[in-house]
Design a protein around this motif. Structure first.
Motif, PDB file in Angstrom:
ATOM      1  N   CYS A  35       0.847  -1.187   0.000  1.00  0.00           N
ATOM      2  CA  CYS A  35       0.000   0.000   0.000  1.00  0.00           C
ATOM      3  C   CYS A  35       0.891   1.248   0.000  1.00  0.00           C
ATOM      4  O   CYS A  35       2.103   1.156   0.165  1.00  0.00           O
ATOM      5  N   CYS A  38       3.230   1.805   2.902  1.00  0.00           N
ATOM      6  CA  CYS A  38       4.340   0.855   3.033  1.00  0.00           C
ATOM      7  C   CYS A  38       5.226   0.846   1.786  1.00  0.00           C
ATOM      8  O   CYS A  38       6.109   0.000   1.664  1.00  0.00           O
ATOM      9  N   CYS A  53      -0.448  -2.497   8.776  1.00  0.00           N
ATOM     10  CA  CYS A  53      -1.145  -3.044   7.609  1.00  0.00           C
ATOM     11  C   CYS A  53      -1.372  -4.547   7.725  1.00  0.00           C
ATOM     12  O   CYS A  53      -2.460  -5.035   7.437  1.00  0.00           O
ATOM     13  N   CYS A  60       0.521  -6.164   2.383  1.00  0.00           N
ATOM     14  CA  CYS A  60       1.812  -5.465   2.357  1.00  0.00           C
ATOM     15  C   CYS A  60       2.950  -6.383   2.826  1.00  0.00           C
ATOM     16  O   CYS A  60       2.737  -7.248   3.653  1.00  0.00           O
TER      17      CYS A  60
HETATM   18 ZN    ZN Z   1       0.771  -1.176   3.978  1.00  0.00          ZN
END
Ligand code: ZN
Ligand code: ZN
Length: 359
Positions: A35, A38, A53, A60
């Motif tokens: 994401c 991240c 996450c 992730c």
């Molecule tokens: Zn993430």
């Protein structure tokens, strides 16, 4: 059955057996992108262990997000129906022996390159078994040589207890999935490095992964040819020994370690070890905070170089430190093979310039 439901069905069936699943890109076979929070290209990297996450159910950090939770898996495939299930080897307590059939030529020094870490000229095996270069075309040939050398009269017992799950890959390679041996921490050992099990035979273990048996990528299907995921056998003892030799941090290199000062007392070696471990811990944190792929590679190289300069003051082996550096690189998002290559070569460079610790 549509492609979409086939992938999800495989993922759920394997997860139910305790296989830790995460989504891969069907084209590259790499993990799906992190994401935005991240994404190491735009954000400072962070501790994966505490990344919100993963706890929140995102995919992730690739293999680190692998799970057996059916709700999470179903949600992932609802979002990414074309993703291919990947299997995290270590968390699933599996070892994948990855036998390749294509790629580079057998190296010139094949007496030492066929079975990395083993010099065939010094082994109790006739030259006839390996001298003919043309007899080695794929990883199957080199693995069979290892079996002949270390496996006794019956290297591949066919009883159920030793039955691997055998998969034919789209490129014609073979995957052997085995139960991981108990009580030993394994890492990957790649054919591109000195640590392979054999020429063109990788070991995927620990935080490395493989495409799920039965799954289909854009290259084709990973077809199960024998065995079943529900009852994976264990490796014959000789193979366990060889896998531990190349893929465990307990392994001691067969090449002699660089000479250590004999005057080094145990106390100062302990101090050196503590110092290097502190350097590695600090480097681990810095690498996660480093932005940009190139920046992280450079930082890993610098860390490995520094570690190379310090290792002579410690009780650690080259293998211990290379494993540790490779794991640091992987955790920061560097490709596993690349991380190991950087760790190995920069450590070797650093060893040529030994450092001292100032009191
Ligand atoms: Zn993430
Ligand atoms: Zn994260």
């Amino acid at each position: 059955m549509t492609q979409r439901s086939a992938s999800l069905t495989i993922a759920l069936a394997l997860a139910q057996l305790g296989w830790h699943v995460f989504p891969l890109s069907p084209g590259t076979k790499g993990p799906l992108a992190n994401c935005k929070r991240c994404d190491p290209k735009t954000q400072p990297a962070h501790q994966i262990e505490t990344c919100a996450c993963i706890a929140d159910g995102a995919w992730c950090h690739g293999v680190r997000a692998a799970t057996t939770d059916p709700a999470r898996i179903t949600a992932w495939w609802r979002r990414a129906p074309h993703a291919v299930p990947g299997i995290a080897a270590g968390p699933s307590r599996l070892v994948l022996i990855d036998i390749d059939t294509h790629g580079e030529e057998l190296p010139d020094n094949h007496a030492t390159a066929l079975l990395p870490g083993i010099d065939l000229r010094t082994e109790l095996i006739g030259e006839a078994a390996w001298r003919d270069r043309s007899a080695f075309r794929t990883g199957r040939d080199s693995l069979n040589l290892l079996a002949r050398l270390r496996g006794g009269r019956n290297p591949w017992p066919s009883d159920a207890a030793h039955q691997p799950l055998v998969v034919t890959t789209p490129s014609g390679g073979t995957h052997l999935w085995y139960r991981a041996p108990e009580g030993v921490t394994l890492h990957q050992a790649l054919a591109s490095t000195r640590r392979a099990l054999a020429w063109k035979v990788d070991v995927k273990a620990g935080w490395s992964y493989g495409v799920a048996p039965g799954a289909t990528t854009t290259a084709g299907t990973y077809t199960i040819t024998s065995g079943t995921p529900a009852s994976i056998g264990h490796m014959p003892d000789w193979l366990t020994g060889e896998v531990i030799r190349v893929a465990s941090s307990e392994h001691r290199d067969t090449t002699p370690a660089p000479t250590r000062a004999t005057a080094t007392s145990t106390a100062s070696a302990d101090r050196g070890t503590r110092y290097l471990l502190a350097v590695l811990n600090r480097g681990d944190t810095q690498l996660r905070e480093q932005r940009g792929k190139e920046g992280r590679k450079q930082r890993l190289a610098a860390l490995a170089y520094q570690a190379g300069g310090l290792i002579h003051l410690t009780t650690l082996t080259e293998r211990d430190v290379i494993d540790r550096l490779t794991d640091t690189g992987i955790a920061s998002g560097i490709n596993a093979k690349k991380a190991e290559n950087i760790a190995r070569s920069s450590l070797a460079n650093g060893q040529r310039r030994p450092l001292t610790i100032r009191s």
